[in-house]
Structures are given as C-alpha cells and as structure tokens.
Design an enzyme around this catalytic site. Structure first.
Site, short mmCIF file in Angstrom:
data_model
loop_
_atom_site.label_atom_id
_atom_site.label_comp_id
_atom_site.label_asym_id
_atom_site.label_seq_id
_atom_site.Cartn_x
_atom_site.Cartn_y
_atom_site.Cartn_z
N SER A 117 18.18 35.04 5.50
CA SER A 117 17.94 36.53 5.74
C SER A 117 18.63 36.73 7.14
O SER A 117 19.71 36.57 7.57
CB SER A 117 16.46 36.79 5.92
OG SER A 117 16.16 37.99 5.59
N GLU A 121 23.77 37.60 -0.40
CA GLU A 121 22.26 37.65 -1.26
C GLU A 121 21.76 38.93 -0.35
O GLU A 121 22.24 39.10 0.81
CB GLU A 121 21.67 36.55 -1.10
CG GLU A 121 21.23 36.00 0.16
CD GLU A 121 20.16 36.66 0.79
OE1 GLU A 121 19.31 37.18 0.14
OE2 GLU A 121 19.93 36.81 2.00
N HIS A 139 16.37 35.76 -1.54
CA HIS A 139 14.92 36.45 -1.43
C HIS A 139 14.23 36.03 -2.65
O HIS A 139 12.95 36.75 -2.69
CB HIS A 139 14.86 37.68 -0.92
CG HIS A 139 15.39 37.91 0.63
ND1 HIS A 139 16.55 37.77 0.77
CD2 HIS A 139 14.52 37.94 1.62
CE1 HIS A 139 16.80 37.92 2.37
NE2 HIS A 139 15.72 38.14 2.83
#
Length: 291
Positions: free
Chosen positions: A96, A195, A262
């Site tokens: 992230s 992602e 995630h």
C-alpha cells in the site's frame, strides 16, 4: 523490527502479528515510535524516519516489517540513510503506502523488498495461506510463484504472452504519485505490478492515463495485475473494463487475477528481483528477495 512509516496503528492489531512472527521462530522488536500518533500519521516525520534509520543501522536487526500502510511514507523517504541501507541490506516488507518506501530503497540502494501484509494483522482478510506466503518470502531463498485466481474480479483480463524482467510496482496510486520524483523507477524492461483499493473506475482510468501520457509505460515488458478491492461506483463501467482498455493495447503480456493487494487472501511477492510473467499458464514467478 516492526516500524510504522505511514499511518498510525493499534497495539491490539499488531499483537496478532507479533504472535505469528514469534511462532515462526523470529524475534520481533517493536520500534520505539511504532505506536506514535500525529494526526493521520504514525508520529512526526522525524520520529518515523528515526525508527527506519535505527532499524537500518542496527546489525542485530535482520528485517524490517511495516505495521501498515495508510499515508506518510513519501514524507520521510528523503531522510533515509541510504549509506546504512547499502552497508547492511535487510529485507523490508509492506504494501500500500509502503510502495513509496520500496521505490526509494530501490532508487537509493537497489534494495529488493517484499510486497506483503503488514504486522497489524487481521485474520479475516489474511488467513493461514497469507501468513504462510509472508513467512516463506521473508525466510526462504526459493522463488515465489503466484497463480491467477478465478475468484478475483480481474481474472478475466488476460493478454497472452510471456515476459521477463524485474518486478517493480505496488499500489497504483503511489506509483502515479511517484511520477516526477527521483524515486519513480525506469520501467523499461520491467514487469509492472499494480493493485488498488477503494478507488472508483474513473480514478483508475485517470492514474493509468497519467502513467501513459508521462511515458512511464512505454518500455514495460509486461503487467501483473493484483487485487482491485472495492473499486466501484454507480457508473456502468467496472475497474476491469478500465484496466482492459488502458493496458490491453500496450502490446505486452498482461496477467490479472493475482491475489496480491488489499483483498482477502493476499499473498506476498518480492519486488525488485527478476520475474517471469506467463499470461498463458497464469503464473507469476519471482526470485526471492532474501539474501
């Protein structure tokens, strides 16, 4: 050492991560400021940078595991002691917002790292398979192989072909935010990993269009598409539609449906090491990051 370079975390969440790590026979050490809070940051920039530099400088610390993402890594990467990183390379794991840290370490020290769950563990999202995947990536020198999952929403996106090159990337928002900074890697000959979470399709379109217009995708060898989690709005266009349109005409293999990101069942993959993307067999195989 467990560090929090980005957003604040809760000790009770990290306690589960410590339990897992201890069960692997490792000795987790919590950084002095890992639970600090400063608004939406895990402490001030100085505190977060200090924890990172302490971890990189300590010869007894053999790995750096971020507790979570959130926001804030880009604010401290310029304060990292890259000389210390180069003197004693250590595996660094997270994802992230941690993409910004991993890009900086790649730029400043050519340090390969690990894209995987943080220590603020949630069993409902990252079950046993996720834990085993992180454990293997952190402790084994064997290649990591990730197989396309039919249950992932993006799985229907495939542009056939085989590509080889270093796997670089992570969170799409952070990749795009790195454009124009010293940390944006040259993706020529690389396999790009992307992602995302909670970004509507039009914003995904905007980010991919930005990367295209900036020329960042011109020389990419292939694209590995991970989980695009809760990426929907009220328009009749899906994230997969956008990904297919913006990636499908690059003239390179694209493999989607990889359980990286995630979503539930997140798996771990090294970044910054040689990889082979086979969009025909649906596999991404990556050389280990551990030394």
């Amino acid at each position: 050492m467990l560090v929090s370079p980005s957003g604040p975390t809760r000790p009770e969440r990290v306690a589960r991560g410590i339990e897992l790590i201890t069960g692997w026979g490792l000795r987790p050490v919590v950084a002095p400021n890992a639970y600090a809070r400063h608004g939406f940051l895990a402490g001030t920039d100085d505190l977060r940078a200090a924890d990172l530099n302490a971890a990189f400088a300590d010869p007894d610390i053999r790995g750096v595991l971020c507790t979570r993402g959130g926001y804030g890594a880009q604010r401290v990467v310029d304060a990292i002691d890259m000389a210390a990183v180069r003197r004693d390379p250590k595996v660094v794991a997270g994802f992230s917002d941690i993409t910004a840290l991993q890009f900086a370490l790649w730029r400043g020290a050519r340090l390969a790292s690990v894209h995987g769950p943080g220590a603020a563990w949630l069993d409902e999202r990252t079950p046993l398979a996720s834990a085993e995947s992180l454990h293997a990536a952190l402790t084994s020198g064997e290649p990591v192989s990730i197989v396309r999952s039919a249950v992932e929403e993006t799985a229907r996106l495939v542009v056939p072909g085989v590509a080889t090159g270093p796997l670089l990337g992570g969170n799409l928002c952070l990749i795009t935010a790195s454009l124009g900074t010293p940390d944006m890697p040259d993706l020529t000959g690389a396999i790009l990993l992307i992602e995302e979470v909670e970004e509507p399709p039009y914003k995904i379109d905007r980010m991919l269009t930005h990367l295209r217009r900036a020329g960042a995708l011109d020389g990419v060898a292939g694209v590995a598409v991970g989980q695009f989690t809760r990426c929907a709005d009220d328009w009749p266009v899906t994230a997969v539609d956008v990904l297919a349109e913006r990636l499908g005409d690059l003239g390179v293999p694209v493999l989607a449906g990889l359980p990286i990101g995630h979503g539930v069942g997140q798996l771990t993959v090294p970044v910054g090491t040689p990889a082979t993307l086979d969009a025909v067999t649906g596999t991404l195989t990556v050389t280990a990051a551990v030394r």
